[in-house]
Design an enzyme around this catalytic site. Structure first.
Site, PDB file in Angstrom:
ATOM      1  N   CYS B  35       0.818  -1.209   0.000  1.00  0.00           N
ATOM      2  CA  CYS B  35       0.000   0.000   0.000  1.00  0.00           C
ATOM      3  C   CYS B  35       0.855   1.263   0.000  1.00  0.00           C
ATOM      4  O   CYS B  35       0.353   2.351  -0.233  1.00  0.00           O
ATOM      5  CB  CYS B  35      -0.913   0.032   1.210  1.00  0.00           C
ATOM      6  SG  CYS B  35      -2.197  -1.206   1.147  1.00  0.00           S
ATOM      7  N   CYS B 105      -2.843   9.541   6.123  1.00  0.00           N
ATOM      8  CA  CYS B 105      -1.770   9.268   7.092  1.00  0.00           C
ATOM      9  C   CYS B 105      -2.302   9.403   8.525  1.00  0.00           C
ATOM     10  O   CYS B 105      -1.911   8.635   9.410  1.00  0.00           O
ATOM     11  CB  CYS B 105      -0.607  10.232   6.892  1.00  0.00           C
ATOM     12  SG  CYS B 105       0.202  10.052   5.295  1.00  0.00           S
TER      13      CYS B 105
END
Lengths: 384, 276
Positions: B35, B105
């Site tokens: 990913c 994030c």
């Protein structure tokens, strides 16, 4: 802090001589080259000198050179002209590793109903000549294949591919934006019908490009309007930038041997210096056949943007094919087409040199690189 | 180049609490190499439920590293149950904000925190609702519940925003339609959702009959078929297909895709339709 610029495939420094040659045309010599008076006429003469310099660099005739605004415009014009002059042909051929300036244009024509073949590459980014030969059919309106790849630096066998297209009566275009000035191109012996070039990759400013169209190739203008560029590209000439590009073309012709020998030896030193000190890194691309200035290295288990930011803090400019740098979520289309394993694909760094790169620059980068990778690997959950 | 805040630069260049924690009793792992980012969060939680120490290992870009670093600072000394209330927005805010394309994030930080505390509590790393849910984005392994949560907690309104926060749809784009559907269903104002009041058996039967008459019969009639209600037993609705539908080979498809779907939509979401 000193800037160490190793991102010359993105853009290059404007040469000081090039800048000096341009300045009068931003100042007192502001005449319009189309005017009948001598004040404008002297500017027209300077444009023709620049055209000759560009033609000489490519082994072309001056009347085959059309000045445009950038490489992308030239690429768009190539597809446009090929499609408009041959409405009966419904196929296009390009590669999966093209610059977006070609890839997105091909996809546009695909949406307009064209059948597009995107040639694949192997794990070194090499094209399959058999796949190309099989795809090449007489109803192909255009083959567009980059001369050299911007990310990994691979040089493609354009002479062979152009010859094969010619035998089938198919138009051949090459996006030579990365190749011009870095590898010799002689259009007297290389049968490309069209070619794109960008000024800012060869030490001219941004905002000027060239579209080469071989004599005798049917043509339709992409930009219509005035009679400039012999009616093939309307719009008042970007005089200072054309003059700059003329100067840069002369420099490139003079420096091409130096570029190949000096730049490639520095690139090799840099690459070997990094590979020699840092475990688990690989060079992406075809090291047997690539631009002398480009090195694309992948570092296992670290992410490219993080490397770039740490380099940036030290004044070192590079780029990455990692997902995070572009705002996309996937690594670059070139690395994916090559099937670079994902353990490496996210950690790719492109270092691209120029004739202005010094040995001192290279030594500094070799010295700083290992600590950056170690720092990031230390905080990565993946250790093997 | 991204326009990162000073705090992001600071946490990236001088990460707090980086590296494994040898006496951790709770570990949360999210993301993967494939990913492009991954976080392993280590916690040491006391018997009284206080997070005594926290550290991280992160593979990812500057904002992923900074999000992990700031999170470990935020949760140290907190009660585990209090820490569970931290949202991805809190993490982003502690960094003075993140570029919108980097919000995923902060989501990664929150998910790792939740996984670690769940492990400490002896629960599976992800709630059952998540495991049982549908995989929406195959490229990044994003489940529907993760998307719904991101929409609700961050007030997301577009598919692009959902991609920025969860990565879903950011690669091949095949799941874009599914994401659009989830978005539409999730942001439907609560008022528009039919209240799930307890229905008496009579009321349920009346509504079933009404929907059969108004919605289902006319559709079957176009194919020369018909339907009859046999019985209603709690949430079980037993029907019998008539006319051309009775010997149609796709009758079970008709039952489930048409009859059950419409009854669930108009009467009650837990209705099960059976053929007599």
């Amino acid at each position: 802090m000193k800037t160490i610029y190793l991102d010359n495939n993105a853009t290059s420094a404007v040469d000081s001589g090039v800048l000096a040659a341009m300045l009068p045309y931003l100042g007192s010599l502001y005449g319009n080259p189309s005017s009948l008076h001598n004040f404008g006429g002297q500017v027209a003469a300077a444009i023709e000198d620049a055209r000759e310099s560009v033609a000489a660099l490519l082994g072309a005739e001056p009347d085959e050179i059309i000045f445009t605004s950038c490489g992308s415009e030239s690429d768009n014009a190539a597809f446009w002209s090929a499609v408009q002059t041959q409405p009966e042909k419904r196929r296009l051929i390009t590669t999966r590793v093209e610059h977006p300036a070609v890839l997105n244009v091909a996809q546009y024509w695909e949406r307009q109903g064209y059948r597009v073949t995107y040639l694949g590459v192997d794990n070194k980014g090499r094209l399959d000549m058999d796949e190309y030969a099989a795809a090449l059919s007489e109803d192909t309106a255009l083959v567009s294949i980059m001369f050299a790849n911007n990310e990994v630096g691979n040089i493609y066998p354009i002479a062979r591919m152009a010859e094969a297209a010619k035998e089938k009566g198919v138009l051949f275009h090459t996006d030579a934006v990365q190749a011009v000035g870095k590898t010799p191109i002689d259009l007297k012996h290389l049968h490309a019908d069209m070619l794109s070039l960008s000024g800012h990759k060869i030490h001219a400013p941004k905002g000027i490009g060239v579209f080469y169209v071989r004599r005798g190739v049917r043509f339709r203008p992409f930009l219509r309007g005035g009679h400039q560029e012999s009616g093939r590209r309307a719009g008042t000439e970007n005089v200072p930038y054309i003059i700059g590009l003329g100067g840069a073309a002369q420099l490139a012709a003079d420096h091409i041997q130096k570029e190949r020998i000096q730049v490639s030896s520095l690139r090799n030193k840099l690459e070997n210096g990094i590979l020699g000190q840092i475990p688990h890194c690989i060079v992406n691309g075809d090291t047997e056949n690539r631009l002398s200035n480009t090195s694309n290295i992948s570092f296992k288990n670290v992410e490219g943007e993080a490397i770039l930011l740490m380099l940036d803090r030290l004044g070192i400019c590079a780029s990455s094919g990692s997902a995070c740098t572009s705002g996309s979520l996937e690594p670059s289309h070139v690395l994916r087409a090559m099937g670079v394993p994902f353990t490496y694909a996210h950690g790719s760094i492109r270092l691209s040199l120029s004739c202005y790169t010094t040995e001192e620059d290279v030594d500094y980068v070799i010295e700083k690189f290992p600590k950056i990778i170690k720092t990031l690997r230390d905080i990565s959950p993946y250790k093997d | 180049m991204w326009n990162y805040t000073e705090a992001v630069h600071d946490h990236f260049l001088h990460p707090r609490n980086a590296g494994p924690l040898s006496d951790a009793n709770a570990i949360g792992e999210v993301g993967s190499l494939a990913c492009g980012d991954a976080l392993k969060l280590y916690l040491k939680i006391t018997d009284a439920g206080v997070i005594e120490a926290a550290s991280f290992e992160t593979f990812g870009c500057a904002s992923a590293i900074a999000s992990s670093s700031v999170l470990t600072d935020m949760i140290k000394g907190m009660q585990a149950d209090e820490a569970l209330k931290i949202t991805n927005r809190d993490i982003a805010a502690a960094l003075g904000g993140l570029p919108k394309q980097k919000m995923h994030c902060s989501v990664m930080g929150q998910e790792a925190l939740e996984a670690a505390i769940r492990q400490w509590k002896g629960e599976p790393p992800v709630p059952h609702a998540l495991e049982d849910g549908a995989l929406v984005c195959k490229c990044f392994g994003v489940m529907d519940a993760q998307i719904i949560r991101a929409i609700c907690e961050n007030g997301l309104k577009t598919i692009e925003e959902i991609t920025n926060y969860t990565k879903a749809g950011g690669a091949c784009g095949e799941c874009t339609d599914t994401i659009a559907k989830i978005l539409a269903e999730t942001i439907t104002p609560l008022a528009e959702i039919k209240p799930k009041a307890r229905m008496t058996n009579v009321a349920r039967m009346q509504r079933v009959l009404k929907i059969l008459d108004e919605e289902i019969r006319p559709r079957l009639a176009t194919d020369g078929g018909d339907i009859e209600l046999v019985d209603v037993d709690g949430n079980r609705v037993i029907v019998s297909l008539r006319g051309r539908c009775s010997h149609c080979r796709s009758s079970s498809v008709t039952i489930h895709n048409l009859v059950e779907r419409l009854l669930r939509e108009h009467v009650d979401t837990d209705i099960i339709v059976e053929e007599a």
